[in-house]
Design an enzyme around this catalytic site. Structure first.
Site, PDB file in Angstrom:
ATOM      1  N   ARG A   1      -9.787   0.912   8.274  1.00  0.00           N
ATOM      2  CA  ARG A   1      -9.374  -0.448   8.615  1.00  0.00           C
ATOM      3  C   ARG A   1     -10.475  -1.203   9.337  1.00  0.00           C
ATOM      4  O   ARG A   1     -10.274  -2.357   9.706  1.00  0.00           O
ATOM      5  CB  ARG A   1      -8.157  -0.388   9.529  1.00  0.00           C
ATOM      6  CG  ARG A   1      -6.828  -0.535   8.798  1.00  0.00           C
ATOM      7  CD  ARG A   1      -5.736  -0.340   9.828  1.00  0.00           C
ATOM      8  NE  ARG A   1      -4.524  -1.025   9.545  1.00  0.00           N
ATOM      9  CZ  ARG A   1      -3.409  -0.391   9.153  1.00  0.00           C
ATOM     10  NH1 ARG A   1      -3.403   0.891   8.933  1.00  0.00           N
ATOM     11  NH2 ARG A   1      -2.299  -1.069   8.967  1.00  0.00           N
TER      12      ARG A   1
ATOM     13  N   ARG B   1      -0.917  -8.754  14.074  1.00  0.00           N
ATOM     14  CA  ARG B   1      -1.495  -7.781  13.137  1.00  0.00           C
ATOM     15  C   ARG B   1      -2.267  -8.491  12.019  1.00  0.00           C
ATOM     16  O   ARG B   1      -3.305  -8.015  11.577  1.00  0.00           O
ATOM     17  CB  ARG B   1      -0.389  -6.888  12.569  1.00  0.00           C
ATOM     18  CG  ARG B   1       0.116  -5.875  13.607  1.00  0.00           C
ATOM     19  CD  ARG B   1       1.482  -5.349  13.266  1.00  0.00           C
ATOM     20  NE  ARG B   1       1.477  -4.518  12.081  1.00  0.00           N
ATOM     21  CZ  ARG B   1       2.552  -4.333  11.309  1.00  0.00           C
ATOM     22  NH1 ARG B   1       3.685  -4.921  11.595  1.00  0.00           N
ATOM     23  NH2 ARG B   1       2.461  -3.555  10.253  1.00  0.00           N
TER      24      ARG B   1
ATOM     25  N   ARG C   1      10.888  -1.726  12.166  1.00  0.00           N
ATOM     26  CA  ARG C   1       9.796  -1.173  12.968  1.00  0.00           C
ATOM     27  C   ARG C   1       9.532  -2.117  14.121  1.00  0.00           C
ATOM     28  O   ARG C   1       9.596  -3.317  13.953  1.00  0.00           O
ATOM     29  CB  ARG C   1       8.543  -1.073  12.087  1.00  0.00           C
ATOM     30  CG  ARG C   1       8.217   0.328  11.688  1.00  0.00           C
ATOM     31  CD  ARG C   1       7.150   0.357  10.652  1.00  0.00           C
ATOM     32  NE  ARG C   1       5.872  -0.207  11.076  1.00  0.00           N
ATOM     33  CZ  ARG C   1       4.782  -0.200  10.326  1.00  0.00           C
ATOM     34  NH1 ARG C   1       4.818   0.311   9.115  1.00  0.00           N
ATOM     35  NH2 ARG C   1       3.655  -0.713  10.761  1.00  0.00           N
TER      36      ARG C   1
ATOM     37  N   LYS D   1       0.840  -1.219   0.000  1.00  0.00           N
ATOM     38  CA  LYS D   1       0.000   0.000   0.000  1.00  0.00           C
ATOM     39  C   LYS D   1       0.864   1.253   0.000  1.00  0.00           C
ATOM     40  O   LYS D   1       0.650   2.171  -0.784  1.00  0.00           O
ATOM     41  CB  LYS D   1      -0.897   0.056   1.246  1.00  0.00           C
ATOM     42  CG  LYS D   1      -1.854  -1.087   1.410  1.00  0.00           C
ATOM     43  CD  LYS D   1      -2.743  -0.882   2.631  1.00  0.00           C
ATOM     44  CE  LYS D   1      -2.026  -0.842   3.964  1.00  0.00           C
ATOM     45  NZ  LYS D   1      -1.501  -2.140   4.427  1.00  0.00           N
TER      46      LYS D   1
ATOM     47  N   ARG E   1      11.555  -6.315   6.162  1.00  0.00           N
ATOM     48  CA  ARG E   1      11.478  -4.868   5.936  1.00  0.00           C
ATOM     49  C   ARG E   1      12.322  -4.106   6.958  1.00  0.00           C
ATOM     50  O   ARG E   1      12.256  -4.380   8.150  1.00  0.00           O
ATOM     51  CB  ARG E   1       9.998  -4.516   6.114  1.00  0.00           C
ATOM     52  CG  ARG E   1       9.563  -3.178   5.715  1.00  0.00           C
ATOM     53  CD  ARG E   1       8.093  -3.157   5.446  1.00  0.00           C
ATOM     54  NE  ARG E   1       7.270  -3.045   6.647  1.00  0.00           N
ATOM     55  CZ  ARG E   1       5.973  -2.821   6.628  1.00  0.00           C
ATOM     56  NH1 ARG E   1       5.326  -2.707   5.485  1.00  0.00           N
ATOM     57  NH2 ARG E   1       5.292  -2.736   7.744  1.00  0.00           N
TER      58      ARG E   1
HETATM   59  P1  AMP Z   1       0.686   0.857   9.292  1.00  0.00           P
HETATM   60  O1  AMP Z   1       1.879   1.725   9.184  1.00  0.00           O
HETATM   61  O2  AMP Z   1      -0.383   1.231   8.303  1.00  0.00           O
HETATM   62  O3  AMP Z   1       1.010  -0.620   9.235  1.00  0.00           O
HETATM   63  O4  AMP Z   1       0.054   1.137  10.740  1.00  0.00           O
HETATM   64  C1  AMP Z   1       0.766   0.832  11.918  1.00  0.00           C
HETATM   65  C2  AMP Z   1      -0.177   0.634  13.074  1.00  0.00           C
HETATM   66  O5  AMP Z   1      -0.916   1.850  13.315  1.00  0.00           O
HETATM   67  C3  AMP Z   1      -1.258  -0.409  12.835  1.00  0.00           C
HETATM   68  O6  AMP Z   1      -0.813  -1.732  13.088  1.00  0.00           O
HETATM   69  C4  AMP Z   1      -2.333   0.045  13.808  1.00  0.00           C
HETATM   70  O7  AMP Z   1      -2.016  -0.325  15.131  1.00  0.00           O
HETATM   71  C5  AMP Z   1      -2.241   1.559  13.730  1.00  0.00           C
HETATM   72  N1  AMP Z   1      -3.180   2.089  12.702  1.00  0.00           N
HETATM   73  C6  AMP Z   1      -2.875   2.664  11.515  1.00  0.00           C
HETATM   74  N2  AMP Z   1      -3.973   3.021  10.863  1.00  0.00           N
HETATM   75  C7  AMP Z   1      -5.023   2.655  11.634  1.00  0.00           C
HETATM   76  C8  AMP Z   1      -6.437   2.735  11.497  1.00  0.00           C
HETATM   77  N3  AMP Z   1      -6.996   3.249  10.410  1.00  0.00           N
HETATM   78  N4  AMP Z   1      -7.198   2.270  12.503  1.00  0.00           N
HETATM   79  C9  AMP Z   1      -6.650   1.745  13.619  1.00  0.00           C
HETATM   80  N5  AMP Z   1      -5.324   1.619  13.804  1.00  0.00           N
HETATM   81  C10 AMP Z   1      -4.520   2.069  12.825  1.00  0.00           C
END
Ligand code: AMP
Length: 208
Positions: A86, A164, A153, A13, A120
């Site tokens: 999400r 996740r 990360r 993404k 990653r």
């Molecule tokens: P990402 O970088 O998109 O993988 O997001 C990292 C973490 O941020 C995710 O595993 C969630 O814990 C939190 N997060 C990001 N976007 C959302 C969302 N739209 N709703 C809830 N948690 C989110």
């Protein structure tokens, strides 16, 4: 033009959003990045978000809306949104407030997702992205661009990746199951190359 990219962790993404952002000259908004900025800045929201993220959970919906809305408001001429919505309530919230043009669903199986995310890394200094599967640094553990140390990360470790993935199937899988006709919903095979996927998305936008 308002574009959404949805998909499991590691489906690309963020990578596709960055390419599209350059190509279409639209801002790339990532809810995960917004949370990480809050965590780095130790804001009140950052402290709350961290308590969810560091357990591999989604941040509770009530903490997501204001942050995303404040960001989207800055870009009335369009955006590329990655990582939001999400959950089904987040989808409802978005569709009630914004006109969405395209939703690209990046489809990838869990094994490949796990393989990609656990490989990653990013630079601790300049934040450049690396992946040991397809974008290795020249010198192991060191950033090609600035010589900074490469790190993972915190939530990209095996234990959290599995958590996740579980949350993805519980909460995100049901988002945008079917278009209501007001936007184009396109499923993309995310196991293909970055360039092929980018081209498929661009072609889809050109044709519609
Ligand atoms: P990402 O970088 O998109 O993988 O997001 C990292 C973490 O941020 C995710 O595993 C969630 O814990 C939190 N997060 C990001 N976007 C959302 C969302 N739209 N709703 C809830 N948690 C989110």
């Amino acid at each position: 033009m308002n574009i959404l990219l949805i998909g499991v962790q590691g489906s690309g993404k963020g990578t596709q959003a960055k390419l599209l952002s350059k190509k279409l000259n639209l801002p790339h908004i990532s809810s995960g990045e917004l949370f990480r900025a809050h965590i780095d800045n130790k804001t009140e929201l950052g402290i709350i978000a961290d308590s969810f993220i560091n357990r591999g959970h989604l941040v509770a919906d009530e903490y997501v809306y204001d942050m995303v809305e404040a960001e989207l408001k800055k870009y009335p001429n369009g955006f590329i949104l990655d990582g939001f919505p999400r959950t089904v309530p987040q989808e409802k919230f978005l569709m009630e407030h914004y006109k969405i043009d395209y939703v690209f669903w990046l489809e990838l199986d869990d094994d490949e997702s796990f393989r990609r995310i656990s490989s990653r890394f990013h630079c601790s200094k300049c934040d450049s992205d690396y992946n040991l599967l397809y974008k290795k640094p020249v010198k192991a553990g060191i950033c090609d661009s600035c010589g900074g140390k490469l790190i993972q990360r915190r939530d990209d470790t095996p234990e959290y990746i599995l958590k996740r993935l579980e949350k993805f199937h519980q909460k995100t899988r049901n988002v945008f199951m079917k278009s209501d006709g007001s936007y184009l919903l396109k499923e993309i095979d995310a196991s293909r190359s970055i360039e092929e996927i980018h081209q498929q998305i661009i072609n889809c936008i050109k044709d519609n």
